[in-house]
Design an enzyme around this catalytic site. Structure first.
Site, PDB file in Angstrom:
ATOM      1  N   CYS A  22      -7.369  11.123 -13.283  1.00 15.75           N
ATOM      2  CA  CYS A  22      -8.235  11.271 -14.458  1.00 15.75           C
ATOM      3  C   CYS A  22      -9.671  11.491 -13.959  1.00 15.75           C
ATOM      4  O   CYS A  22     -10.613  10.936 -14.506  1.00 15.75           O
ATOM      5  CB  CYS A  22      -8.116  10.098 -15.411  1.00 15.75           C
ATOM      6  SG  CYS A  22      -8.503   8.508 -14.680  1.00 15.75           S
ATOM      7  N   ASP A  60       0.859  -1.185   0.000  1.00 16.84           N
ATOM      8  CA  ASP A  60       0.000   0.000   0.000  1.00 16.84           C
ATOM      9  C   ASP A  60       0.899   1.241   0.000  1.00 16.84           C
ATOM     10  O   ASP A  60       1.759   1.385   0.877  1.00 16.84           O
ATOM     11  CB  ASP A  60      -0.880  -0.035   1.262  1.00 16.84           C
ATOM     12  CG  ASP A  60      -1.916   1.079   1.264  1.00 16.84           C
ATOM     13  OD1 ASP A  60      -1.590   2.208   0.840  1.00 16.84           O
ATOM     14  OD2 ASP A  60      -3.047   0.823   1.699  1.00 16.84           O
TER      15      ASP A  60
HETATM   16  N1  SAM Z   1       0.371   4.940 -13.388  1.00 17.28           N
HETATM   17  C1  SAM Z   1      -0.320   3.850 -14.043  1.00 17.28           C
HETATM   18  C2  SAM Z   1      -0.001   3.873 -15.518  1.00 17.28           C
HETATM   19  O1  SAM Z   1       0.357   4.911 -16.061  1.00 17.28           O
HETATM   20  O2  SAM Z   1      -0.064   2.792 -16.129  1.00 17.28           O
HETATM   21  C3  SAM Z   1      -1.835   3.927 -13.803  1.00 17.28           C
HETATM   22  C4  SAM Z   1      -2.168   3.978 -12.347  1.00 17.28           C
HETATM   23  S1  SAM Z   1      -3.900   3.850 -11.989  1.00 17.28           S
HETATM   24  C5  SAM Z   1      -4.477   5.443 -12.329  1.00 17.28           C
HETATM   25  C6  SAM Z   1      -3.872   3.810 -10.234  1.00 17.28           C
HETATM   26  C7  SAM Z   1      -3.235   2.566  -9.634  1.00 17.28           C
HETATM   27  O3  SAM Z   1      -3.174   2.737  -8.211  1.00 17.28           O
HETATM   28  C8  SAM Z   1      -4.040   1.283  -9.852  1.00 17.28           C
HETATM   29  O4  SAM Z   1      -3.218   0.311 -10.431  1.00 17.28           O
HETATM   30  C9  SAM Z   1      -4.449   0.879  -8.447  1.00 17.28           C
HETATM   31  O5  SAM Z   1      -4.516  -0.529  -8.248  1.00 17.28           O
HETATM   32  C10 SAM Z   1      -3.339   1.495  -7.612  1.00 17.28           C
HETATM   33  N2  SAM Z   1      -3.668   1.683  -6.180  1.00 17.28           N
HETATM   34  C11 SAM Z   1      -4.867   1.554  -5.553  1.00 17.28           C
HETATM   35  N3  SAM Z   1      -4.723   1.747  -4.230  1.00 17.28           N
HETATM   36  C12 SAM Z   1      -3.413   2.023  -4.010  1.00 17.28           C
HETATM   37  C13 SAM Z   1      -2.626   2.272  -2.849  1.00 17.28           C
HETATM   38  N4  SAM Z   1      -3.191   2.290  -1.632  1.00 17.28           N
HETATM   39  N5  SAM Z   1      -1.297   2.474  -2.987  1.00 17.28           N
HETATM   40  C14 SAM Z   1      -0.731   2.450  -4.220  1.00 17.28           C
HETATM   41  N6  SAM Z   1      -1.414   2.221  -5.355  1.00 17.28           N
HETATM   42  C15 SAM Z   1      -2.736   1.999  -5.253  1.00 17.28           C
END
Ligand code: SAM
Length: 302
Positions: free
Chosen positions: A215, A143
């Site tokens: 987004c 996390d």
């Molecule tokens: N940066 C990526 C790309 O350009 O391919 C897209 C990222 S997407 C908008 C957000 C990501 O954050 C997802 O893969 C999601 O699973 C992850 N996420 C969700 N909760 C999170 C947390 N507590 N810590 C870190 N990442 C998390």
């Protein structure tokens, strides 16, 4: 509304880690693709929506020579501007589009820590990093909210492409694109984003740069999150002005639903959706002073 209902062309970025731009464009054109430059990034191009499926299945995509992504997603790594040799944290990394771009800007020199807490998405990230020739990234299944305590003030650059309600990705012809949206989802996302941004700033070296982006259009997930971080970190963090050199931008909101944000929040940028680009929110923050006292004391209460 118009941008949500019109089919957008498909954009891609040539993966400069594996191939030269001209060579890839030549290969695609020889295979019948009508390739147009995006205009503001040398390695970014568009093909018509009707060629999307063929592009997804092309040898070039399969071999990791091109990464298909909306042009808006190419902007955060450019604003972050990592340099070869630096230590960079990508705090919400899967499936890895921006990690790959960052590694390209760093010419595969330096170190990237790529964090993702969801196992299936982590596998996708690892597969992509291999396929696209990224050799400087280590992945961490955790996390992101824990990194501030685990590795305080380690990174020269931090990208927080935060998990969000994805409002900018709605498609009027695809009800699945908003099936998971609700006001509750916006509130939950905002709570998580606030924790992630605090951790991200705590893990940044003094003098370092952080880019926060989503987004989503919701002020609760954007300006409000920045405002909270500025309140929490005080003088240790400032918002930098960005000049994206694009027409479809607005400054961040000065307030929302009766709340007034810190004036610097308006230096954030709202990228408006267009016939080519998805909507996006971006904010560039610089850390001016150490915040170790915050992590040592377990954080200020607010
Ligand atoms: N940066 C990526 C790309 O350009 O391919 C897209 C990222 S997407 C908008 C957000 C990501 O954050 C997802 O893969 C999601 O699973 C992850 N996420 C969700 N909760 C999170 C947390 N507590 N810590 C870190 N990442 C998390």
């Amino acid at each position: 509304m118009a941008s949500f209902s019109r089919g957008k062309p498909t954009a891609f970025r040539v993966n400069t880690l594996k191939a030269a731009v001209e060579e890839v464009v030549h290969r695609l054109r020889s295979s019948g693709f009508v390739v147009q430059p995006v205009g503001w990034l040398n390695e970014a191009f568009l093909v018509g929506a009707e060629q999307r499926q063929a592009l997804v299945r092309s040898v070039e995509a399969e071999e990791g020579l091109i990464y298909i992504q909306n042009p808006s997603s190419m902007i955060p790594p450019l604003v972050l501007a990592p340099r070869p040799g630096q230590h960079v944290l990508d705090l919400a990394a899967a499936p890895g589009g921006k990690t790959i771009h960052i590694a390209g800007l760093m010419e595969n020199r330096g170190k990237i820590a790529a964090v993702e807490p969801i196992r299936t998405r982590m596998y996708k990230l690892q597969t992509n990093l291999r396929r696209f020739g990224v050799t400087i990234a280590r992945t961490y299944l955790t996390d992101g909210r824990t990194v501030g305590r685990k590795v305080p003030e380690q990174f020269d650059r931090v990208l927080l492409d935060a998990p969000c309600s994805s409002e900018a990705r709605f498609r009027l012809d695809d009800p699945r694109s908003w099936a998971h949206w609700s006001l509750r989802k916006v509130r939950e996302s905002a709570r998580k984003q606030k924790g992630l941004l605090r951790a991200a700033l705590a893990s940044l070296k003094p003098g370092g740069v952080l880019v926060y982006c989503t987004c989503s259009f919701a002020p609760e997930e954007n300006e409000q999150v920045i405002h909270d971080a500025l309140e929490y970190f005080g003088q240790a963090v400032e918002v930098e002005v960005m000049d994206l050199g694009m027409g479809n931008v607005q400054p961040g909101l000065a307030g929302w639903e009766g709340r007034t944000y810190r004036p610097e929040v308006t230096r954030s940028v709202r990228l408006l959706p267009s016939h080519v680009m998805d909507g996006f929110f971006l904010c560039k923050l610089r850390k001016l002073a150490s915040t170790r006292w915050l992590t040592r004391s377990g954080g200020r209460r607010r």
